[in-house]
Write a protein that holds these residues in place. Structure first.
Motif, PDB file in Angstrom:
ATOM      1  N   SER A  90       0.832  -1.200   0.000  1.00  0.00           N
ATOM      2  CA  SER A  90       0.000   0.000   0.000  1.00  0.00           C
ATOM      3  C   SER A  90       0.871   1.256   0.000  1.00  0.00           C
ATOM      4  N   ASP A  93      -0.926   2.979   3.615  1.00  0.00           N
ATOM      5  CA  ASP A  93      -1.094   2.273   4.883  1.00  0.00           C
ATOM      6  C   ASP A  93      -0.003   1.224   5.069  1.00  0.00           C
ATOM      7  N   SER A 285      -8.610  -0.786   4.909  1.00  0.00           N
ATOM      8  CA  SER A 285      -7.352  -0.611   4.167  1.00  0.00           C
ATOM      9  C   SER A 285      -6.920  -1.922   3.523  1.00  0.00           C
TER      10      SER A 285
END
Length: 329
Positions: A90, A93, A285
């Motif tokens: 990511s 995140d 997320s």
């Protein structure tokens, strides 16, 4: 503390990296969890998965922990050799994922969490998951992964703060919404799954069976009773363990010891020690990363190929998270 299915331990894998100090040796660097998307040949109610992913904290992979070790049915374990570059990380995140669908075989002793386990915003809003919810983490204890196979440990605690854009948490080098989970943590839990659960007797809101407050128009609360325990019992994946807060403590001796005067820690020194507050990357997320275009393209190709499958293996790898309010089950 309720008993959990021992099969939940099989949703966890350990992540290793090459030890630069010892040629050919490996060191354990963190934990990960197996998450799958729904098998297109089956109704979502059955929670069968086809596309299988390992999800962990991005900092574990960036530090070299890209090699996966999972348990096997013969009482041992095996490695899936991967480079950090093969993982999808990511950009915002502390979470990373890799597709291992084609790397699995029938001798692997694994259980895969269906994506309906993910406590995304819809799940959180429906069940009103919040402060005080019971939960647990499953993963690696310190640097003790087990010699022949992964030995999974559990840590237990409660939700202290749900992710809020108005109270962003600094972790992995940036400010992001994150859950805070009050739990004793140890090195090795990075990347571990953090679960929340509820039982019929653990929801104190159900004590009040009288008229609801006028502003309480939540359908879930309006329809709950002690006897509808099927709907009020669940286990969900809150998110991925990322970091732990630390406290600063000052060292003070009651009396000086002559032979310790020249030691590395002196009277008045401040030490950073871990406290019980862990930072959890939200399941939203994780869900966002699983929808990554490159991962989705592989899933679409599998849809076209329509490869054969073993229903026995699917059953073996399935674990249920409770009543699915939006799936009619």
């Amino acid at each position: 503390m309720p008993r959990f299915s021992p099969r939940m331990q099989s949703t966890v894998v350990f992540l290793f990296g090459d030890n630069p100090q010892i040629d050919g040796a490996r060191e354990v660097l963190g934990s990960g969890v197996l998450i799958g998307t729904n098998h297109p040949c089956f109704d979502p109610q059955q929670q069968f998965t086809r596309d299988t992913y390992v999800v962990t904290a991005a900092h574990v992979v960036k530090s070299g922990g890209s090699i996966i070790r999972l348990n096997t049915k013969d009482g041992g374990s095996r490695y899936i050799e991967l480079d950090p570059a093969e993982w999808v990380i990511s950009e915002v995140d502390d979470v990373a994922v890799v597709d291992i669908t084609e790397m699995l075989n029938d001798d692997d002793e694994i259980v895969v969490i269906h994506d309906s386990w993910l406590a995304d915003k819809q799940i959180i809003d429906h069940y009103q998951i919040g402060m005080g919810e019971d939960g647990l983490a499953l993963g690696l204890f310190s640097n003790l992964p087990g010699t022949r196979r992964n030995v999974i440990t559990g840590r237990f605690g409660n939700v202290s703060l749900m992710a809020d854009t108005e109270a962003q948490i600094e972790y992995a080098g940036r400010l992001r919404p994150a859950h805070l989970f009050d739990m004793k943590s140890r090195p090795g839990l990075s990347g571990s799954p953090i679960f929340v659960y509820r039982t019929p007797s653990s929801d104190l809101r159900l004590v009040d069976q009288g008229p609801r407050h006028p502003t309480d128009d939540n359908e879930y609360l309006r329809t709950q009773t002690y006897w509808r325990h099927r709907e009020n019992t669940f286990v969900k994946l809150l998110g991925i363990h990322s970091a732990q807060y630390t406290d600063s403590v000052q060292v003070m001796r009651d009396r000086e010891l002559v032979h310790e005067v020249n030691g590395p820690i002196r009277d008045g020194d401040c030490l950073r020690i871990p406290n019980s507050m862990s930072v959890v990357v939200p399941a939203d997320s994780v869900k966002a990363l699983l929808s990554n275009r490159s991962l989705a393209a592989v899933r679409e190709k599998r849809d076209v190929d329509n490869e054969s499958y073993s229903e026995h293996v699917l059953m073996e790898r399935t674990i249920y998270s409770g009543w699915l309010f939006n799936r009619g089950y």
